[in-house]
Write a protein that holds these residues in place. Structure first.
Motif, PDB file in Angstrom:
ATOM      1  N   UNK A 215      16.100  54.843  31.147  1.00  0.00           N
ATOM      2  CA  UNK A 215      17.528  55.127  31.272  1.00  0.00           C
ATOM      3  C   UNK A 215      18.152  54.277  32.377  1.00  0.00           C
ATOM      4  N   UNK A 216      17.390  54.030  33.430  1.00  0.00           N
ATOM      5  CA  UNK A 216      17.898  53.207  34.524  1.00  0.00           C
ATOM      6  C   UNK A 216      18.043  51.747  34.115  1.00  0.00           C
ATOM      7  N   UNK A 217      17.363  51.344  33.038  1.00  0.00           N
ATOM      8  CA  UNK A 217      17.443  49.955  32.576  1.00  0.00           C
ATOM      9  C   UNK A 217      18.684  49.689  31.730  1.00  0.00           C
ATOM     10  N   UNK A 218      19.414  50.727  31.329  1.00  0.00           N
ATOM     11  CA  UNK A 218      20.615  50.543  30.512  1.00  0.00           C
ATOM     12  C   UNK A 218      21.690  49.789  31.280  1.00  0.00           C
ATOM     13  N   UNK A 219      22.635  49.239  30.549  1.00  0.00           N
ATOM     14  CA  UNK A 219      23.734  48.572  31.241  1.00  0.00           C
ATOM     15  C   UNK A 219      24.709  49.603  31.809  1.00  0.00           C
ATOM     16  N   UNK A 220      25.795  49.152  32.372  1.00  0.00           N
ATOM     17  CA  UNK A 220      26.716  50.034  33.098  1.00  0.00           C
ATOM     18  C   UNK A 220      27.387  51.060  32.200  1.00  0.00           C
ATOM     19  N   UNK A 221      27.297  50.877  30.885  1.00  0.00           N
ATOM     20  CA  UNK A 221      27.908  51.824  29.951  1.00  0.00           C
ATOM     21  C   UNK A 221      26.874  52.654  29.190  1.00  0.00           C
ATOM     22  N   UNK A 222      25.608  52.526  29.573  1.00  0.00           N
ATOM     23  CA  UNK A 222      24.574  53.330  28.934  1.00  0.00           C
ATOM     24  C   UNK A 222      24.008  52.732  27.667  1.00  0.00           C
ATOM     25  N   UNK A 223      24.130  51.408  27.500  1.00  0.00           N
ATOM     26  CA  UNK A 223      23.688  50.743  26.278  1.00  0.00           C
ATOM     27  C   UNK A 223      22.469  49.870  26.549  1.00  0.00           C
ATOM     28  N   UNK A 224      21.673  49.636  25.497  1.00  0.00           N
ATOM     29  CA  UNK A 224      20.458  48.846  25.611  1.00  0.00           C
ATOM     30  C   UNK A 224      20.421  47.753  24.548  1.00  0.00           C
ATOM     31  N   UNK A 225      19.817  46.629  24.911  1.00  0.00           N
ATOM     32  CA  UNK A 225      19.518  45.585  23.935  1.00  0.00           C
ATOM     33  C   UNK A 225      18.051  45.721  23.528  1.00  0.00           C
ATOM     34  N   UNK A 226      17.548  44.714  22.838  1.00  0.00           N
ATOM     35  CA  UNK A 226      16.215  44.810  22.238  1.00  0.00           C
ATOM     36  C   UNK A 226      15.085  44.708  23.254  1.00  0.00           C
ATOM     37  N   UNK A 227      15.231  43.838  24.246  1.00  0.00           N
ATOM     38  CA  UNK A 227      14.123  43.498  25.134  1.00  0.00           C
ATOM     39  C   UNK A 227      14.535  43.620  26.594  1.00  0.00           C
ATOM     40  N   UNK A 228      13.518  43.664  27.458  1.00  0.00           N
ATOM     41  CA  UNK A 228      13.779  43.703  28.892  1.00  0.00           C
ATOM     42  C   UNK A 228      12.747  42.843  29.606  1.00  0.00           C
ATOM     43  N   UNK A 229      13.212  42.081  30.592  1.00  0.00           N
ATOM     44  CA  UNK A 229      12.324  41.288  31.430  1.00  0.00           C
ATOM     45  C   UNK A 229      11.638  42.231  32.402  1.00  0.00           C
ATOM     46  N   UNK A 230      10.314  42.286  32.353  1.00  0.00           N
ATOM     47  CA  UNK A 230       9.585  43.261  33.167  1.00  0.00           C
ATOM     48  C   UNK A 230       9.622  42.934  34.649  1.00  0.00           C
ATOM     49  N   UNK A 231       9.941  41.677  35.004  1.00  0.00           N
ATOM     50  CA  UNK A 231      10.017  41.295  36.419  1.00  0.00           C
ATOM     51  C   UNK A 231      11.393  41.560  37.011  1.00  0.00           C
ATOM     52  N   UNK A 232      12.443  41.234  36.252  1.00  0.00           N
ATOM     53  CA  UNK A 232      13.807  41.325  36.796  1.00  0.00           C
ATOM     54  C   UNK A 232      14.596  42.529  36.298  1.00  0.00           C
ATOM     55  N   UNK A 233      14.148  43.120  35.187  1.00  0.00           N
ATOM     56  CA  UNK A 233      14.898  44.219  34.589  1.00  0.00           C
ATOM     57  C   UNK A 233      16.073  43.768  33.758  1.00  0.00           C
ATOM     58  N   UNK A 234      16.256  42.456  33.587  1.00  0.00           N
ATOM     59  CA  UNK A 234      17.387  41.948  32.820  1.00  0.00           C
ATOM     60  C   UNK A 234      17.212  42.220  31.332  1.00  0.00           C
ATOM     61  N   UNK A 235      18.320  42.560  30.671  1.00  0.00           N
ATOM     62  CA  UNK A 235      18.302  42.830  29.239  1.00  0.00           C
ATOM     63  C   UNK A 235      18.373  41.520  28.455  1.00  0.00           C
ATOM     64  N   UNK A 236      17.591  41.447  27.378  1.00  0.00           N
ATOM     65  CA  UNK A 236      17.591  40.306  26.474  1.00  0.00           C
ATOM     66  C   UNK A 236      17.558  40.817  25.047  1.00  0.00           C
ATOM     67  N   UNK A 237      17.798  39.933  24.109  1.00  0.00           N
ATOM     68  CA  UNK A 237      17.743  40.303  22.697  1.00  0.00           C
ATOM     69  C   UNK A 237      19.069  40.839  22.195  1.00  0.00           C
ATOM     70  N   UNK A 238      19.151  40.993  20.883  1.00  0.00           N
ATOM     71  CA  UNK A 238      20.415  41.390  20.261  1.00  0.00           C
ATOM     72  C   UNK A 238      20.879  42.759  20.733  1.00  0.00           C
ATOM     73  N   UNK A 239      22.195  42.970  20.609  1.00  0.00           N
ATOM     74  CA  UNK A 239      22.856  44.062  21.317  1.00  0.00           C
ATOM     75  C   UNK A 239      23.942  44.681  20.437  1.00  0.00           C
ATOM     76  N   UNK A 240      24.087  46.010  20.498  1.00  0.00           N
ATOM     77  CA  UNK A 240      23.134  46.982  21.017  1.00  0.00           C
ATOM     78  C   UNK A 240      22.032  47.173  19.984  1.00  0.00           C
ATOM     79  N   UNK A 241      20.823  47.398  20.402  1.00  0.00           N
ATOM     80  CA  UNK A 241      19.702  47.525  19.472  1.00  0.00           C
ATOM     81  C   UNK A 241      19.582  48.983  19.036  1.00  0.00           C
ATOM     82  N   UNK A 242      19.726  49.219  17.735  1.00  0.00           N
ATOM     83  CA  UNK A 242      19.687  50.598  17.246  1.00  0.00           C
ATOM     84  C   UNK A 242      18.336  51.248  17.533  1.00  0.00           C
ATOM     85  N   UNK A 243      17.244  50.497  17.405  1.00  0.00           N
ATOM     86  CA  UNK A 243      15.912  51.009  17.758  1.00  0.00           C
ATOM     87  C   UNK A 243      15.927  51.703  19.122  1.00  0.00           C
ATOM     88  N   UNK A 244      16.561  51.039  20.101  1.00  0.00           N
ATOM     89  CA  UNK A 244      16.527  51.532  21.471  1.00  0.00           C
ATOM     90  C   UNK A 244      17.400  52.761  21.656  1.00  0.00           C
TER      91      UNK A 244
END
Length: 589
Positions: free
Chosen positions: A541-570
């Motif tokens: 939940x802390x990895x979501x963006x400022x509006x509570x949304x998630x993309x497909x992937x996350x960089x495990x070192x920086x926490x940055x969101x990557x991949x298509x957005x918003x990802x329904x899977x997530x």
């Protein structure tokens, strides 16, 4: 802020992604998979942008339990402007009003802000700008395949020339059909806003949310709803194309289509919240897919209008997300053989046979239409395919695909029993048992202590975590417990989980796949590691963006969101994990 600090507005017909400055970054017409008229997300020049002189701060939020987005800009001298963005959606004369329209309202809250509002839509995937044809209070954009009108009470000359001006009163913009409005744009915008707000609040009120993490769940549910193309019932995997899985990866895919797998997860999550309307729409879409297949091959992905041809090519005019091309349109996955699709077809509609809340429940006819899907699942359950992760040059007998083939047979047996068809129930139960036995024999690796990605293999795959969720195996079975522990040890980095760590068509993955982390959360809960499951869920939940949304992937070192957005899977993962982990309402007080 990162490039995916975006908000979404939509209404089941179109959608738009807007950044915290109030700029439209992405929107396609006339539907989700159409021409990107606003395309700055992928480096184009098409946008509906906002500039404020001496901008000092900006904030963005959704109105409570709605899809109405509010962006607040403040200058150094204290001037404050609020931008309200939404797509109209409400009941009107007994029908859902959801036009291909977007509304913007500018309100001055303090001072005398100096603004520049620029409208520069493009077509031909960034190849050329749409030529404006101005009127007194509107601008028309008419092209071979696209036509729309923006009506406003702001100075049209300033908008077209990009001239800055003092905003000293409210201004409204309505982007919609190329036709005259019935009233002043501000009057219509206010009316549509209030009616749209009421619709979303009523819809959110109807959801059976868990006691804990209510706002996260409601935001996830609204986001999933915005990914449903209501005309047909198709559900897109995401609203964007070609946001890479990690920097320079070329893992840039077009997700603006309906994967049967992703749609199944979306429908299941909304069903869990009692959002039954999506299931009813999706049933229509799936029945058409089944009818088209005539008992044969079913593609893993189709267009939201049931299009089978999703030929993949490149939009070379757009440089790509942060200049990281290629930009793809279409998806080669439509040509793949993925056997898990047969189970997901049946799983996606199985509840509808049992749920008495539905206005129109399926019966014998629909069951008979599904049986050829089950026959196909049984026939291919132990044959190679591209697998859930859609390998382009790798084929194995994937365990997750075989499990879904089992699910098709298992659910058909249960549906047949429910419909009072004992002979058919026995028939499908027998086939389910055969597939079940094959998987236990060929997918379990005693030396590793886990079910592996493929029959007779040694590599791990996070997708096998789903076997307990769909009922293939009890969560307390020692083999399942061991599988969870091995995946937790070998595929997890920090609080994030990789799909797999082997080399695929594009090398080794460098970002974690967020949906897999949710699967691990659920699996940890099921094997009794509740506290660890809750801790990892909170990290997600802390990895979501400022509006509570998630993309497909996350960089495990920086926490940055990557991949298509918003990802329904997530967004599905938020709902499912919260429902499992939350304390019951009976313990709330």
């Amino acid at each position: 802020m990162s490039g995916l600090d975006l908000g979404i507005v939509g209404n089941g017909t179109i959608a738009a992604l807007i950044n915290s400055r109030g700029d439209y970054q992405w929107s396609c017409l006339p539907r989700f998979d159409g021409e990107p008229v606003f395309n700055q997300l992928l480096g184009g020049g098409g946008t509906f942008s906002v500039w404020m002189e001496d901008l000092a701060s900006r904030t963005q939020s959704y109105d409570h339990n709605t899809a109405i987005l509010r962006t607040r800009l403040e200058s150094r001298d204290g001037a404050i402007v609020e931008i309200v963005d939404f797509a109209p959606r409400f009941e009107n004369q007994g029908r859902m009003f959801r036009p291909a329209a977007l509304v913007r309202r500018f309100r001055v809250l303090a001072g005398t802000p100096r603004m520049r509002i620029t409208l520069t839509p493009e077509t031909d995937w960034g190849g050329r700008k749409l030529k404006p044809v101005r009127g007194v209070n509107h601008v028309r954009y008419v092209d071979e395949e696209i036509s729309f009108r923006v009506t406003t009470d702001a100075p049209v000359s300033y908008i077209l020339s990009g001239t800055s001006f003092i905003l000293d009163r409210e201004a409204a913009f309505i982007l919609g059909a190329d036709e005259s409005l019935s009233d002043h744009p501000e009057v219509i915008a206010r009316d549509w806003e209030e009616r749209t707000r009421l619709y979303w609040k009523r819809w959110a009120r109807s959801l059976a949310v868990p006691f804990e993490w209510q706002q996260a769940v409601i935001r996830a549910a609204i986001t999933l709803k915005l990914c449903v193309y209501e005309e047909t019932g198709g559900i897109v995997a995401a609203l964007t194309t070609s946001v890479p899985e990690h920097a320079g990866s070329e893992r840039n895919w077009d997700y603006r289509y309906c994967w049967i797998r992703d749609a199944y997860f979306t429908v299941t999550a909304l069903n869990r919240l009692s959002g039954m309307g999506t299931l009813e729409h999706y049933m229509r879409w799936v029945r058409n897919i089944v009818a088209q297949s005539k008992g044969g091959h079913i593609q893993p992905v189709y267009g939201i209008g049931l299009e089978a041809d999703l030929t993949e090519d490149f939009a070379d005019q757009l440089p790509g997300y942060r200049g990281m091309g290629p930009v793809r349109r279409g998806n080669q996955a439509a040509e793949h053989v993925q056997h898990d699709v047969y189970g997901q077809v049946v799983l996606g509609v199985a509840q509808s046979f049992f749920d008495t809340r539905l206005m129109k429940r399926p019966g014998l006819t629909e069951f008979e239409q599904l049986e050829p899907v089950g026959e196909r699942a049984f026939a291919v359950h132990d044959t190679p395919d591209a697998g859930i992760w859609e390998f382009r040059t790798i084929a194995h007998v994937h365990t997750s695909s075989a499990i879904m083939c089992w699910a098709a047979c298992d659910r058909l047996a249960k549906i047949a029993a429910h419909l009072g068809l004992p002979a058919r129930a026995d028939y499908w139960r027998e086939r389910a048992e055969i597939v079940h036995g094959t998987i236990l024999e060929k997918a379990w690796n005693e030396e590793i202590g886990a079910f592996t990605a493929a029959f007779g293999g040694e590599d791990l795959d996070a997708s096998v975590l789903l076997m307990a969720e769909i009922g293939f195996m009890a969560a307390d079975d020692p083999r399942y417990v061991s599988t969870v522990q091995v995946i937790n040890r070998d595929l997890r980095e920090g609080d994030h989980v990789y799909r797999y760590k082997v080399t695929d068509d594009f090398g080794k993955p460098k970002t974690a796949f967020t949906a897999c982390t949710f699967w691990l959360v659920d699996a940890l809960y099921r094997i009794g590691e509740t506290e660890e499951a809750r801790r990892v869920f909170e990290a997600l939940l802390a990895a979501r963006n400022h509006l509570g949304l998630l993309s497909e992937d996350v960089d495990t070192d920086t926490g940055e969101l990557w991949g298509n957005f918003p990802q329904t899977y997530c967004m599905v993962g938020i709902i499912n994990s919260a429902a499992l982990l939350s304390r019951p309402w009976s313990q709330a007080m």
